[in-house]
Design an enzyme around this catalytic site. Structure first.
Site, PDB file in Angstrom:
ATOM      1  N   GLU A 105      63.735 -29.325   9.986  1.00  0.00           N
ATOM      2  CA  GLU A 105      64.255 -29.087   8.640  1.00  0.00           C
ATOM      3  C   GLU A 105      63.546 -29.963   7.598  1.00  0.00           C
ATOM      4  O   GLU A 105      62.337 -30.170   7.676  1.00  0.00           O
ATOM      5  CB  GLU A 105      65.780 -29.253   8.640  1.00  0.00           C
ATOM      6  CG  GLU A 105      66.434 -28.256   9.621  1.00  0.00           C
ATOM      7  CD  GLU A 105      67.945 -28.191   9.522  1.00  0.00           C
ATOM      8  OE1 GLU A 105      68.499 -28.165   8.430  1.00  0.00           O
ATOM      9  OE2 GLU A 105      68.583 -28.135  10.605  1.00  0.00           O
ATOM     10  N   ASP A 147      75.889 -21.804   6.914  1.00  0.00           N
ATOM     11  CA  ASP A 147      75.123 -22.827   7.614  1.00  0.00           C
ATOM     12  C   ASP A 147      75.972 -24.105   7.679  1.00  0.00           C
ATOM     13  O   ASP A 147      77.056 -24.185   7.083  1.00  0.00           O
ATOM     14  CB  ASP A 147      73.767 -23.069   6.927  1.00  0.00           C
ATOM     15  CG  ASP A 147      72.752 -23.644   7.910  1.00  0.00           C
ATOM     16  OD1 ASP A 147      73.164 -24.259   8.920  1.00  0.00           O
ATOM     17  OD2 ASP A 147      71.536 -23.504   7.678  1.00  0.00           O
TER      18      ASP A 147
HETATM   19  C1  BGC Z   1      70.391 -25.228  10.351  1.00  0.00           C
HETATM   20  C2  BGC Z   1      70.674 -23.969  11.116  1.00  0.00           C
HETATM   21  C3  BGC Z   1      71.409 -24.286  12.375  1.00  0.00           C
HETATM   22  C4  BGC Z   1      72.646 -25.089  12.083  1.00  0.00           C
HETATM   23  C5  BGC Z   1      73.434 -25.469  13.308  1.00  0.00           C
HETATM   24  C6  BGC Z   1      71.597 -26.101  10.221  1.00  0.00           C
HETATM   25  O1  BGC Z   1      71.244 -27.331   9.698  1.00  0.00           O
HETATM   26  O2  BGC Z   1      69.889 -24.900   9.083  1.00  0.00           O
HETATM   27  O3  BGC Z   1      69.479 -23.292  11.384  1.00  0.00           O
HETATM   28  O4  BGC Z   1      71.727 -23.107  13.056  1.00  0.00           O
HETATM   29  O5  BGC Z   1      72.272 -26.271  11.414  1.00  0.00           O
HETATM   30  O6  BGC Z   1      72.819 -26.449  14.034  1.00  0.00           O
HETATM   31  C1  BGC Z   2      73.041 -31.435  13.169  1.00  0.00           C
HETATM   32  C2  BGC Z   2      72.227 -30.201  13.063  1.00  0.00           C
HETATM   33  C3  BGC Z   2      72.298 -29.723  11.702  1.00  0.00           C
HETATM   34  C4  BGC Z   2      71.935 -30.815  10.711  1.00  0.00           C
HETATM   35  C5  BGC Z   2      72.077 -30.344   9.302  1.00  0.00           C
HETATM   36  C6  BGC Z   2      72.599 -32.450  12.166  1.00  0.00           C
HETATM   37  O1  BGC Z   2      73.360 -33.595  12.253  1.00  0.00           O
HETATM   38  O2  BGC Z   2      72.932 -31.953  14.441  1.00  0.00           O
HETATM   39  O3  BGC Z   2      72.672 -29.211  13.930  1.00  0.00           O
HETATM   40  O4  BGC Z   2      71.442 -28.641  11.577  1.00  0.00           O
HETATM   41  O5  BGC Z   2      72.708 -31.945  10.893  1.00  0.00           O
HETATM   42  O6  BGC Z   2      71.955 -31.350   8.392  1.00  0.00           O
END
Ligand code: BGC
Ligand code: BGC
Length: 633
Positions: free
Chosen positions: A516, A310
């Site tokens: 998230e 991830d």
């Molecule tokens: C998320 C994933 C996602 C990735 C890319 C992460 O923070 O947990 O689900 O695919 O970011 O954006």
């Molecule tokens: C990104 C996301 C990612 C997230 C994780 C963001 O800045 O744009 O894609 O999932 O950070 O912390």
């Protein structure tokens, strides 16, 4: 002068050709020949690669740092768009394809010309992209119990992703959310693993039909399909109190019955990639869990695609994140992670992994396994033959056909929780012809609220102009008889409602967008002014409340004052689907795929638990008759 200006560039071109042909192997090499078997191509290419080239394949960086010179200098194998990472605000498909192709050209210009693979979170349609069709989030799709529908959504999403030149979607999320306090609960189809398992049919939609005898081998059927990604391996939906990225405490039986179940289906369906979860399992970070990543997923399930980390997932193996990066690199790569979503500090990652391989801390066969898997996916999907994005697919983005499909999904995802005091006095369907009706609530005319997180930006937006779509208010206006007066006030006071002689009211309230950890909640309430709108309106006129939310929320205090209650989840851009059902063109058919609790102190509470005492049980959903029928499934 005229002659010279012709001769000089021509000379330059000649020199360039010489340079290129000296650098690149001739085209009759095996790996470039699509007629060679996959195994032969992978083997041939691997035999030509330096350590530097191999490590480059394992690196995924974000669009914002993926300059052509970075691609060529570091031989980068993959690029992603993180949430909201776009080439330009409201970028057109043409802008997207050009941006992706520019990066691809750089990748192809390297010695071996290995194409990069570009990934993006297309988790409810192609959600980072302006004018894309935004489908209901998974929490709503689980309600439909309709794997064929979800498969068609996969097909449509694949086309929209390809319309922007992208070949890889970080979807589906096959988490089994066991506690709605989790901020990602809406990314989960259900608390019931069987529904999640059925919904893996979206993988077939995204990647194409797996040919017979290919079971378990990654498969992506050409230029109109994309590589999928089952995420987040494993136990992401089972963390303590639903805290994002936290610890899942569970015995073996629970783990394999609940959280692992859908990985069997995903692998059987040929899913090309699996993403590792930020969470821990019984105290062990999944990004460092060799037993499950290598021992189970790769060796036991025989998953042959690649495993991706991830976003900064390896950094988070330690606390605070990034505090012992050498260990993070070692633990994640030796656990079996093949591609690292770095996504910014790529030089640090490359230096560290290179040094550990050279010192034999990370064995070379681990690197070879990773690269073999990555190349296998790239070859299988025809990326070497068709590396460039295709401008001719642009008209699929947000097409009428896809929006119709999303509208159907919205209709089928609605759950009717209450319809009058008893079956003899239903409120729904509503009459289209009335003198005057009131539409109220923070979510009635707000496309961003209706779409939720992971829409245009990572966290989503609470505005209406974020993209193109139909709000529920507009949908109501489109549906009622032209003689019906529709009054819209977001948060009217009681006196206004009482003095206006409305025939009835539709109140649309819910949660603001989130993604998230920002969506983790300990109270699961609808924020103000939602509750006051409900009490002001429903106390004075016959009312239907539509809740737009990523999960069940507290409703018990209002339920007796509400005449009809509908859970609409996060429907996306096609709000027309809500009006189609409210006004009886189609019937309510949705059944809860989550338990609707009474109070937060009951949580976690899932179907089958002892002391199960919900407000509405899993599987609940009243029905109404619809005037129209679906032609076919
Ligand atoms: C998320 C994933 C996602 C990735 C890319 C992460 O923070 O947990 O689900 O695919 O970011 O954006
Ligand atoms: C990104 C996301 C990612 C997230 C994780 C963001 O800045 O744009 O894609 O999932 O950070 O912390």
């Amino acid at each position: 002068m005229g002659n010279l200006s012709f001769v000089l560039p021509a000379l330059g071109f000649l020199l360039l050709c010489c340079a290129v042909s000296a650098k690149q192997p001739s085209t009759n090499v095996k790996y470039k020949d699509p007629k060679q078997p996959l195994r032969t191509r992978v083997k041939d290419l691997m035999s030509r690669m330096t350590l530097e080239e191999k490590i480059g394949q394992m690196v995924q960086i974000d669009l914002s740092v993926a300059k052509p010179e970075v691609m060529t200098k570091y031989l980068i194998g993959s690029v992603l768009s993180g949430g909201g990472s776009v080439p330009a605000q409201k970028a057109s498909p043409e802008t997207w394809v050009n941006a992706v192709n520019d990066i691809q050209k750089a990748a192809l210009s390297t010695r071996l010309g290995i194409p990069m693979i570009y990934g993006i979170d297309a988790v409810h349609g192609h959600n980072n992209v302006y004018n894309a069709t935004i489908f209901p989030h998974n929490v709503g799709l689980g309600v439909t119990r309709d794997p064929k529908l979800v498969r068609r959504i996969g097909e449509a999403t694949a086309l929209e992703v390809r319309a922007t030149g992208i070949q890889y979607a970080f979807a589906p999320c096959i988490a089994v959310c066991r506690d709605p306090r989790w901020g990602r609960c809406y990314e989960s189809y259900s608390e019931d693993h069987r529904i999640v398992q059925q919904m893996t049919e979206i993988i077939t939609g995204l990647q194409g039909d797996l040919p017979a005898k290919q079971k378990g081998i990654p498969f992506v059927d050409g230029k109109r399909k994309v590589a999928a990604c089952a995420k987040h391996f494993v136990g992401d939906g089972g963390t303590v109190r639903g805290i994002n990225e936290n610890n899942t405490v569970i015995d073996k039986k629970g783990l394999f019955n609940i959280h692992m179940a859908a990985y069997h289906d995903a692998v059987d369906k040929g899913v090309a990639t699996v993403m590792i979860s930020y969470s821990s399992l019984n105290g062990v970070k999944m990004h460092a869990n060799k037993k499950l990543v290598t021992g189970f997923l790769k060796n036991k399930l025989k998953f042959k695609g690649f495993v991706i980390s991830d976003w900064q997932g390896i950094d988070k193996i330690t606390y605070p994140p990034h505090s012992n990066y050498s260990y993070s690199v070692f633990a994640s790569v030796t656990a079996g992670i093949d591609m690292i979503m770095v996504p910014y500090n790529y030089t640090e990652f490359i230096d560290e992994i290179t040094s550990q391989v050279k010192r034999k801390i990370i064995p070379m066969r681990r690197i070879n396994d990773a690269v073999e898997r990555i190349l296998r996916v790239k070859f299988t999907m025809g990326l070497f033959e068709h590396p460039m994005g295709d401008h001719s697919l642009a008209n699929h983005l947000g097409s009428k056909e896809h929006r119709e499909l999303a509208r159907e999904a919205v209709r089928k995802s609605l759950v009717l929780l209450k319809n009058g005091e008893n079956a003899d006095s239903p409120i729904l369907p509503l009459p289209k012809k009335a003198k005057k009706l009131l539409v109220a609530g923070t979510h009635a005319d707000n496309l961003g609220n209706q779409c939720g997180g992971w829409t245009i930006t990572w966290q989503g937006l609470n505005t209406t102009d974020l993209t193109i779509g139909t709000t529920i208010l507009t949908a109501v206006k489109n549906t009622v008889d032209p003689t019906t007066q529709v009054v819209h006030i977001e948060n009217p006071d009681r006196e206004f409602v009482e003095s206006n002689g409305f025939d009835y009211a539709i109140v649309v309230v819910g949660e603001p967008p989130y993604a998230e950890g920002n969506g983790d909640s300990t109270n699961l309430t609808i924020p103000e002014p939602g509750p006051s709108t409900i009490t002001n309106v429903c106390g004075s006129v016959k009312c239907v409340v539509v809740i737009v939310s990523g999960r069940p929320v507290i409703t018990q205090p209002y339920i007796s004052g509400i005449d009809a209650l509908v859970a609409a989840w996060l429907p996306g851009t096609e709000g027309q689907g809500v009006a189609d059902v409210l006004f009886g063109d189609y019937g309510f058919t949705g059944k809860l795929a989550r338990t609707w609790f009474k109070t937060v102190d009951q949580l976690p509470m899932n179907f089958g638990d002892p002391n199960y005492d919900p407000l509405f049980p899993f599987g609940f959903g009243l029905t109404t008759e619809g005037k129209r029928q679906y032609m076919s499934k």
